[in-house]
Design a protein around this motif. Structure first.
Motif, PDB file in Angstrom:
ATOM      1  N   PRO A   1       0.818  -1.215   0.000  1.00 17.40           N
ATOM      2  CA  PRO A   1       0.000   0.000   0.000  1.00 17.40           C
ATOM      3  C   PRO A   1       0.851   1.264   0.000  1.00 17.40           C
ATOM      4  N   GLY A   2       0.464   2.194  -0.843  1.00 17.19           N
ATOM      5  CA  GLY A   2       1.187   3.451  -0.945  1.00 17.19           C
ATOM      6  C   GLY A   2       2.439   3.388  -1.787  1.00 17.19           C
ATOM      7  N   VAL A   3       2.799   2.172  -2.250  1.00 20.57           N
ATOM      8  CA  VAL A   3       4.021   2.009  -3.055  1.00 20.57           C
ATOM      9  C   VAL A   3       3.694   1.478  -4.444  1.00 20.57           C
ATOM     10  N   GLY A   4       3.025   0.326  -4.510  1.00 18.99           N
ATOM     11  CA  GLY A   4       2.701  -0.261  -5.801  1.00 18.99           C
ATOM     12  C   GLY A   4       2.350  -1.724  -5.667  1.00 18.99           C
ATOM     13  N   TYR A   5       2.467  -2.434  -6.765  1.00 21.43           N
ATOM     14  CA  TYR A   5       2.118  -3.845  -6.757  1.00 21.43           C
ATOM     15  C   TYR A   5       2.937  -4.601  -7.793  1.00 21.43           C
ATOM     16  N   LEU A   6       2.961  -5.909  -7.635  1.00 23.72           N
ATOM     17  CA  LEU A   6       3.589  -6.806  -8.596  1.00 23.72           C
ATOM     18  C   LEU A   6       2.589  -7.910  -8.881  1.00 23.72           C
ATOM     19  N   ALA A   7       2.310  -8.159 -10.158  1.00 23.45           N
ATOM     20  CA  ALA A   7       1.329  -9.176 -10.543  1.00 23.45           C
ATOM     21  C   ALA A   7       2.038 -10.476 -10.892  1.00 23.45           C
ATOM     22  N   TYR A   8       1.412 -11.588 -10.517  1.00 29.57           N
ATOM     23  CA  TYR A   8       2.002 -12.882 -10.844  1.00 29.57           C
ATOM     24  C   TYR A   8       0.900 -13.920 -11.028  1.00 29.57           C
ATOM     25  N   ALA A   9       1.262 -14.996 -11.713  1.00 34.92           N
ATOM     26  CA  ALA A   9       0.345 -16.116 -11.918  1.00 34.92           C
ATOM     27  C   ALA A   9       0.917 -17.352 -11.249  1.00 34.92           C
TER      28      ALA A   9
ATOM     29  N   GLY B   1       2.218 -25.072  -8.930  1.00 35.98           N
ATOM     30  CA  GLY B   1       2.872 -24.765  -7.661  1.00 35.98           C
ATOM     31  C   GLY B   1       3.966 -23.725  -7.753  1.00 35.98           C
ATOM     32  N   MET B   2       4.182 -23.154  -8.923  1.00 36.73           N
ATOM     33  CA  MET B   2       5.213 -22.127  -9.123  1.00 36.73           C
ATOM     34  C   MET B   2       4.568 -20.774  -9.352  1.00 36.73           C
ATOM     35  N   ARG B   3       5.357 -19.726  -9.153  1.00 44.13           N
ATOM     36  CA  ARG B   3       4.878 -18.358  -9.330  1.00 44.13           C
ATOM     37  C   ARG B   3       5.675 -17.666 -10.424  1.00 44.13           C
ATOM     38  N   PHE B   4       4.941 -17.046 -11.343  1.00 43.62           N
ATOM     39  CA  PHE B   4       5.550 -16.368 -12.488  1.00 43.62           C
ATOM     40  C   PHE B   4       5.162 -14.894 -12.445  1.00 43.62           C
ATOM     41  N   ALA B   5       6.127 -14.043 -12.133  1.00 39.42           N
ATOM     42  CA  ALA B   5       5.882 -12.606 -12.076  1.00 39.42           C
ATOM     43  C   ALA B   5       5.783 -12.062 -13.491  1.00 39.42           C
ATOM     44  N   LEU B   6       4.754 -11.263 -13.726  1.00 42.99           N
ATOM     45  CA  LEU B   6       4.479 -10.726 -15.059  1.00 42.99           C
ATOM     46  C   LEU B   6       5.113  -9.349 -15.198  1.00 42.99           C
TER      47      LEU B   6
ATOM     48  N   GLU C   1      11.166 -12.202  -0.552  1.00 39.97           N
ATOM     49  CA  GLU C   1      11.128 -12.693   0.823  1.00 39.97           C
ATOM     50  C   GLU C   1       9.945 -13.628   1.025  1.00 39.97           C
ATOM     51  N   ARG C   2       8.855 -13.360   0.339  1.00 46.16           N
ATOM     52  CA  ARG C   2       7.667 -14.192   0.458  1.00 46.16           C
ATOM     53  C   ARG C   2       7.668 -15.344  -0.541  1.00 46.16           C
ATOM     54  N   HIS C   3       8.218 -15.104  -1.740  1.00 47.54           N
ATOM     55  CA  HIS C   3       8.218 -16.123  -2.797  1.00 47.54           C
ATOM     56  C   HIS C   3       9.641 -16.256  -3.360  1.00 47.54           C
ATOM     57  N   PRO C   4      10.513 -16.921  -2.637  1.00 50.05           N
ATOM     58  CA  PRO C   4      11.952 -16.911  -2.981  1.00 50.05           C
ATOM     59  C   PRO C   4      12.323 -17.623  -4.270  1.00 50.05           C
ATOM     60  N   ASP C   5      11.451 -18.452  -4.827  1.00 52.79           N
ATOM     61  CA  ASP C   5      11.773 -19.183  -6.060  1.00 52.79           C
ATOM     62  C   ASP C   5      10.962 -18.702  -7.256  1.00 52.79           C
TER      63      ASP C   5
END
Length: 335
Positions: free
Chosen positions: A51-59, A63-68, A87-91
């Motif tokens: 909040p107040g900074v921005g966001y990062l979207a991912y899919a 079981g893996m996370r792909f930042a868009l 820190e939350r999604h290290p892989d």
């Protein structure tokens, strides 16, 4: 739980979702300058919000996370956003990011940053149809005129699905529309989008949708995200549509357009932070698996516009992320 309680919970969830969308849209209008920034608003995405900074979207897939793309935030806060996300999604895997992001992820987190393709920018102030390499564009414009094609801008037309379904049947990837790296045609959030249609005899036979790009709270340019045209128009209706839109944007004083990702358009040299096994694999896919996607055809078409080409990268933790790359191709529906 009573029916009234369930209805109330759904209403609260809808209100919160609307609030989140409005907050992200405001952030997008301020800092959404990456070619994929607008795509972060597509359905089905997950979000890492500060909040107040921005966001990062991912899919999430397998079981893996792909930042868009890159974080949608002020440039000087981008690295902090990346650190907090990891820190939350290290892989997590980062798809279609620039060299500044690569350098930070490599130096701070030990990531590989391997070229995934290229992007091209057209500075509209000095662009024209002159030049030998633009002959194919001029030929397409003349062919469209002789064929009675009229190109004009309009609002969103739900009849585009008919054109799209006919177009997809002519593609090498026939089963589904590509997603994730390209947003769906029909989305809830469409603020600032532009629609150019080609008509013949009053019937729409092609279109290009443009998504806005922002810098410091102002419109900076557009990126053509979705395009379809009749396969019967042999000279490439896309060229004529693009040329018409570019002329309109030039009249309006729009600074530039991005042409978006050209996947697997790879430079000859390999940088130190790149994964050599992955680069070799991508080169093989480009040369021998063109049946999956028309990599070379797309590269040729975009190169006719003579934009300034820059590398774009995929950042990954492991040297040969075979499972992650397979998951990404499945996520995008290329395979």
């Amino acid at each position: 739980m009573s029916q009234h309680a369930v209805a109330l919970e759904r209403r609260i969830a809808a209100d919160l979702s609307h609030h989140d969308t409005a907050r992200r849209a405001a952030c997008l209008r301020q800092f959404g300058g990456h070619a994929l920034s607008f795509c972060t608003m597509q359905p089905g995405m997950s979000y890492f919000d500060v909040p107040g900074v921005g966001y990062l979207a991912y899919a999430k897939y397998w079981g893996m996370r792909f930042a868009l793309g890159e974080p949608v935030c002020a440039p000087h806060l981008r690295d902090a956003m990346l650190d907090a996300f990891l820190e939350r999604h290290p892989d997590a895997v980062f798809v279609q990011v620039g060299k500044d992001v690569v350098d930070h992820l490599h130096a701070r987190h030990g990531y590989h940053g391997t070229q995934f393709g290229s992007e091209a920018r057209i500075d509209l102030a000095g662009w024209s149809l002159r030049g030998a390499r633009k002959q194919v564009i001029r030929t397409a414009i003349n062919a469209a005129r002789l064929d009675g094609i009229e190109i004009r801008e309009g609002g969103f037309d739900h009849d585009v699905r008919r054109i799209s379904e006919a177009w997809i049947r002519t593609r090498r990837c026939k089963n589904n529309e590509i997603r994730f790296l390209i947003r769906p045609m029909i989305v809830d959030y469409r603020e600032g989008t532009r629609y150019f249609y080609a008509y013949r005899g009053g019937e729409a036979v092609g279109f290009v949708f443009f998504d806005p790009l922002y810098r410091d709270g102002h419109l900076a340019g557009y990126v053509p995200n979705i395009s379809r045209s009749s396969a019967n128009f042999r000279q490439g209706l896309w060229y004529a549509l693009m040329a018409h839109a570019i002329a309109r944007f030039q009249e309006e004083g729009v600074p530039f357009i991005e042409l978006g990702l050209t996947p697997l358009q790879l430079a000859a040299g390999i940088e130190p932070q790149e994964s050599r096994p992955l680069r070799a694999t991508l080169a093989v896919i480009r040369e021998r698996m063109d049946f999956l996607y028309n990599f070379k055809g797309l590269e040729f078409a975009k190169s006719r516009f003579q934009g300034r080409v820059e590398k774009t990268y995929c950042c990954h933790r492991h040297a040969l992320p075979a499972l992650a790359m397979t998951a990404m191709f499945r996520l995008t529906r290329i395979i």
